[in-house]
Scaffold this active site. Structure first.
Site, PDB file in Angstrom:
ATOM      1  N   LYS A   1     -15.098 -17.152   4.719  1.00  0.00           N
ATOM      2  CA  LYS A   1     -16.551 -17.042   4.830  1.00  0.00           C
ATOM      3  C   LYS A   1     -17.231 -16.773   3.498  1.00  0.00           C
ATOM      4  O   LYS A   1     -16.867 -15.843   2.783  1.00  0.00           O
ATOM      5  CB  LYS A   1     -16.904 -15.919   5.810  1.00  0.00           C
TER       6      LYS A   1
ATOM      7  N   GLY B   1      -6.275  -7.912   0.292  1.00  0.00           N
ATOM      8  CA  GLY B   1      -6.251  -8.670   1.533  1.00  0.00           C
ATOM      9  C   GLY B   1      -5.300  -9.854   1.478  1.00  0.00           C
ATOM     10  O   GLY B   1      -4.166  -9.733   1.043  1.00  0.00           O
TER      11      GLY B   1
ATOM     12  N   ARG C   1       0.821  -1.216   0.000  1.00  0.00           N
ATOM     13  CA  ARG C   1       0.000   0.000   0.000  1.00  0.00           C
ATOM     14  C   ARG C   1       0.856   1.266   0.000  1.00  0.00           C
ATOM     15  O   ARG C   1       0.428   2.298  -0.520  1.00  0.00           O
ATOM     16  CB  ARG C   1      -0.930  -0.005   1.220  1.00  0.00           C
TER      17      ARG C   1
ATOM     18  N   GLY D   1     -11.975  -5.010   1.392  1.00  0.00           N
ATOM     19  CA  GLY D   1     -13.408  -4.700   1.386  1.00  0.00           C
ATOM     20  C   GLY D   1     -13.789  -3.697   0.310  1.00  0.00           C
ATOM     21  O   GLY D   1     -14.848  -3.810  -0.314  1.00  0.00           O
TER      22      GLY D   1
HETATM   23  C1  3PG Z   1      -8.628  -2.030   5.232  1.00  0.00           C
HETATM   24  O1  3PG Z   1      -7.502  -2.464   5.472  1.00  0.00           O
HETATM   25  O2  3PG Z   1      -9.616  -2.756   5.074  1.00  0.00           O
HETATM   26  C2  3PG Z   1      -8.777  -0.550   5.057  1.00  0.00           C
HETATM   27  O3  3PG Z   1      -7.609   0.109   5.393  1.00  0.00           O
HETATM   28  C3  3PG Z   1      -9.951  -0.040   5.845  1.00  0.00           C
HETATM   29  O4  3PG Z   1      -9.772  -0.330   7.202  1.00  0.00           O
HETATM   30  P1  3PG Z   1     -11.026  -0.727   8.088  1.00  0.00           P
HETATM   31  O5  3PG Z   1     -11.546  -2.047   7.559  1.00  0.00           O
HETATM   32  O6  3PG Z   1     -10.527  -0.818   9.490  1.00  0.00           O
HETATM   33  O7  3PG Z   1     -12.062   0.353   7.915  1.00  0.00           O
END
Ligand code: 3PG
Ligand code: MG
Length: 395
Positions: free
Chosen positions: A197, A354, A35, A377
């Site tokens: 999940k 992720g 990132r 997300g």
């Molecule tokens: C993440 O890693 O999903 C983003 O940086 C957002 O963070 P958060 O899910 O804690 O809002």
């Protein structure tokens, strides 16, 4: 939408929202800097124009205000290395001292603000807090795609206080690549869905049923599908309340003529640990007291053949508990296959954020696939068709 490329930052202080929510180990060292590296083009463009940069981000989910563990001060040294200049630090993201540090910046200089989430106003999208942040810069740049699904002060609210709202290169690349997958995928198009999940991925899977030729299902979510097919899963992770939904997804896929590939075998463990006893078991036949922690070797072979003959590959979610080296083979085999599809079959491959992104980066494959998303997300929600508040705020 204004873009970094079309904007001249000479003499301007750019308040740049980045997503530096990076994993740190117990010594506060960054274990995956994807990132951070991703923001180099945006930051460099601003600095080369003769502008200065005020970086703002969250780190983790601090609950009770300032906490050493979640301080962005841990990033100052690595950022100074990445950007090849000393990065200054403001130990409060708003207030007089931050204002003074920001206004003292010369062209080419960088100031990093302390964790935005040390103020609960950030996550509440508080307007007064956003206005205080806005005092620090002349122009707002949003390059935090990974946080664009959050309607927070720094992502969705602060923009209204600026005449100039500029979309960074990460933001643009993420959206372009997601669009390419959703709208212009060359066939065969294979989506690989993993992770623990099914409930996290339902909306995306449904959407993909209108787009893909092949859907590969692996990882922890497999066992909910195995239950749907009447198989035995031992003590494997599952979501019993999602079994009906899994059945429906399988039915819909069949109606649409999509080929679904599920593991035919599973690498099972007698406890949730890297040094558990292991055995490979056919799908649907996991004995009591055992749990599937990875796909088995026959599944890896099967999936590999499908992936390597694809022209578009979307991968979201690992095939097993790849953090345990003894259960990483399935995930690594998929990473290999995605690289082969990309390099030898000319496929466009997008790794969706992720855990699968970490798996690809840890294997050293980051540069050998078409694109590794910085969003978890955020990418899921974007692909599901939702409007992301952080993107909408740039309009
Ligand atoms: C993440 O890693 O999903 C983003 O940086 C957002 O963070 P958060 O899910 O804690 O809002
Ligand atoms: Mg998240």
């Amino acid at each position: 939408m204004k873009t970094v490329n079309s904007y001249n930052f000479a003499g301007k202080r750019a308040l740049v929202r980045v997503d530096f929510n990076v994993p740190l180990n117990e010594r506060f060292e960054i274990t995956d800097d994807t990132r951070i590296k991703a923001t180099i083009p945006t930051i460099t463009k601003i600095l080369n124009d003769g502008g200065s940069v005020i970086l703002m981000s969250h780190l983790g989910r601090p609950k009770d205000g300032p906490t050493d563990k979640y301080s962005l001060k841990h990033l100052v040294t690595p950022l100074s290395v990445v950007f090849g200049r000393p990065v200054k630090f403001a130990d409060d993201c708003i207030g007089q001292s931050a204002i003074e540090q920001a206004s003292a910046l010369q062209g080419g200089e960088i100031l990093l603000l302390e964790n935005l989430r040390f103020y609960k106003e950030e996550e509440k999208g508080n307007v007064e807090f956003a206005e205080k942040l806005s005092k620090l810069g002349d122009v707002w740049v949003n390059d935090a795609f990974g946080t664009a699904h959050r309607a927070h002060a720094s992502t969705a609210v602060v923009g209204q206080f600026f005449e100039d709202r500029v979309s960074g290169f990460v933001m643009q690349a993420e959206i372009e690549n997601a669009q390419r997958i959703l709208e212009h995928a060359e066939r065969p198009f294979t989506a690989i869905m993993g992770g623990s999940k099914v409930s996290d991925k339902i909306l995306l899977i449904e959407k993909l049923l209108d787009k893909v030729d092949n859907l590969i299902i692996g990882g922890g979510m497999t066992y909910t599908f195995t239950l749907a097919e009447g198989g035995k899963i031992g003590k494997s992770i599952s979501e019993p309340d999602k079994v009906e939904l899994a059945k429906e997804l399988l039915k819909k896929a069949a109606e649409k003529g999509i080929k679904i590939y599920m593991p035919v075998d599973n690498l099972c463990a007698d406890k949730f640990s890297n040094d558990a006893n292991r055995q490979v078991v056919a799908t649907g036949e996991i004995p009591d007291g055992w749990e599937g922690l990875d796909i088995g070797p026959e599944s890896a072979k099967l999936f590999k053949t499908v992936i390597e003959s694809s022209k578009t590959v979307l991968w979201n979610g690992p095939m097993g508990v790849f953090e345990f080296p003894n259960f990483a083979n399935g995930t690594n085999a998929i990473a290999d296959a995605v690289v082969t599809a990309t390099e030898e079959n000319g496929a466009f491959s997008l790794i969706g954020g992720g855990d699968s992104a970490s798996a690809v980066n840890n294997a050293g494959y980051g540069d050998r696939v078409s694109y590794v998303s910085t969003g978890g997300g955020a990418l899921l929600e974007y692909m599901e068709g939702k409007t992301l508040p952080g993107v909408a705020a740039l309009m």
